[in-house]
Enzyme design. Structure first.
Site, short mmCIF file in Angstrom:
data_model
loop_
_atom_site.label_atom_id
_atom_site.label_comp_id
_atom_site.label_asym_id
_atom_site.label_seq_id
_atom_site.Cartn_x
_atom_site.Cartn_y
_atom_site.Cartn_z
N PRO A 15 -6.43 5.34 -15.48
CA PRO A 15 -5.43 6.29 -15.00
C PRO A 15 -4.02 5.72 -15.10
CG PRO A 15 -7.30 6.24 -13.51
CD PRO A 15 -7.48 5.10 -14.47
N VAL A 17 -1.42 6.26 -13.36
CA VAL A 17 -0.80 5.93 -12.08
C VAL A 17 -1.89 5.42 -11.13
CG1 VAL A 17 0.54 6.78 -10.11
CG2 VAL A 17 0.94 7.72 -12.40
N GLY A 18 -1.64 4.27 -10.56
CA GLY A 18 -2.57 3.70 -9.59
C GLY A 18 -1.83 3.27 -8.35
N TYR A 50 -3.16 -11.51 -2.95
CA TYR A 50 -2.54 -10.60 -1.98
C TYR A 50 -3.14 -10.75 -0.58
CZ TYR A 50 -0.96 -8.16 -6.22
OH TYR A 50 -0.41 -7.83 -7.44
N LYS A 80 -7.24 -9.86 -9.92
CA LYS A 80 -6.53 -10.88 -10.71
C LYS A 80 -6.94 -12.29 -10.30
CE LYS A 80 -2.59 -7.74 -10.67
NZ LYS A 80 -2.90 -7.00 -9.44
N HIS A 113 -3.37 -13.83 -13.21
CA HIS A 113 -2.20 -13.58 -12.37
C HIS A 113 -1.13 -14.63 -12.69
CE1 HIS A 113 -1.29 -11.81 -8.10
NE2 HIS A 113 -0.28 -11.65 -8.96
N LYS A 208 3.50 0.78 -5.17
CA LYS A 208 2.93 0.43 -3.88
C LYS A 208 3.55 1.29 -2.78
CE LYS A 208 3.73 -2.02 0.13
NZ LYS A 208 4.94 -2.07 1.00
N SER A 209 2.73 1.77 -1.88
CA SER A 209 3.22 2.43 -0.68
C SER A 209 2.13 2.38 0.38
CB SER A 209 3.59 3.89 -0.96
OG SER A 209 4.08 4.51 0.22
N ARG A 214 4.30 9.49 0.82
CA ARG A 214 4.81 8.91 -0.42
C ARG A 214 3.68 8.62 -1.39
NH1 ARG A 214 9.24 4.71 2.19
NH2 ARG A 214 10.74 6.31 2.88
N GLN A 217 3.08 11.89 -2.98
CA GLN A 217 4.15 12.26 -3.89
C GLN A 217 4.12 11.45 -5.18
OE1 GLN A 217 7.65 11.64 -1.52
NE2 GLN A 217 7.47 13.60 -0.44
#
Length: 267
Positions: A15, A17-18, A50, A80, A113, A208-209, A214, A217
């Site tokens: 996809p 957008v991820g 992360y 990663k 990474h 990222k959100s 958001r 959106q």
């Protein structure tokens, strides 16, 4: 919500957008992933460094699997390999650790990474994930990768306005008045315009959100198309300027042993 896809050299469909999970703290990332999956995201970008893959895994267990709303094969998961695990003897254990934390039996994409220039690849990479946004358009690199059948993914596609080392007065991409004016003309947010710019360039992007509205959106970028003039205008913002360059001070921190680093970043 449906999404556009990029076809990788392996034949996989990723996809465009991820959901990015860098800087999403463990207490918040689970709800962010749940909101993403519930709003139609089928691509989640993760990393051992992360320190939140276990929390991502908690969300996946609530939505993915037998008797759940999603099948595993409907989802594209990336993780990663951190720099302390680049030795061939360490790679499998690192990958299995991410699989355990995420609660899945396989990954769709496993990236190095922060790969170093002295690494020698015997196999052509499938995806090159790099910093990319209108202030760093990466057109030369994009052309180079396309010519070689390597897909480009953009991390920090919105300019990472919440990067912790930002200095006062540094440019904020989404606050740029030119982006705001383009967004006003389309009746969209600045973030949606920038994401649409990436998608129309054929770039995979992982904004990222942790805010549900958001997150929703950021995926709503398929019902409009930027004109050629607007695409060129946004590309003209390019400064060849990297924003993701964390400041590293000379201290005992940089002399940590490999095992200490593994504990710091991967547990």
């Amino acid at each position: 919500m449906s999404c556009t896809y990029v076809t990788l050299s392996t034949g996989q469909m990723i996809p465009s957008v991820g959901l990015g999970t860098w800087k999403s703290v463990p207490a918040q990332v689970k709800q962010a992933v749940l909101a993403a999956l519930d709003n139609g995201y089928r691509h989640i970008d993760c990393a051992a460094a992360y320190s939140n893959e276990e929390n991502v895994g908690e969300a996946l267990r609530e939505r993915v699997g037998p008797g759940k709303s999603l099948k595993r094969e409907e989802l594209f998961l990336t993780s990663k390999l951190w720099n302390t695990e680049h030795h061939p003897d360490d790679v499998e254990a690192a990958c299995r650790r991410s699989l355990t934390h995420l609660g899945v039996s396989y990954l769709d994409l496993y990236l190095m990474h922060w790969p170093m220039a002295f690494d020698i690849a015997r196999h052509k990479p499938v995806v090159n994930q790099v910093e990319c946004h209108p202030f760093l358009a990466q057109q030369q690199l994009l052309t180079h990768c396309r010519d070689r059948g390597v897909a480009v993914a953009a991390y920090s596609p919105l300019g990472s306005p919440d990067r912790p080392w930002a200095s006062p007065g540094e440019p904020v991409l989404m606050g740029d008045p030119r982006i705001k004016e383009i967004a006003r003309q389309y009746g969209k947010t600045a973030a949606q315009v920038i994401i649409r710019w990436h998608v129309q360039r054929g770039i995979i992007c992982i904004p990222k959100s942790i805010t549900p509205s958001r997150i929703q959106q950021n995926l709503q970028v398929l019902d409009f198309q930027l004109t050629d003039e607007d695409m060129k205008l946004i590309e003209s913002f390019n400064r060849n300027e990297r924003l993701i360059i964390p400041t590293v001070e000379a201290s005992a921190t940089i002399f940590l042993t490999s095992n200490t680093l593994k504990k710091k970043y991967l547990q």
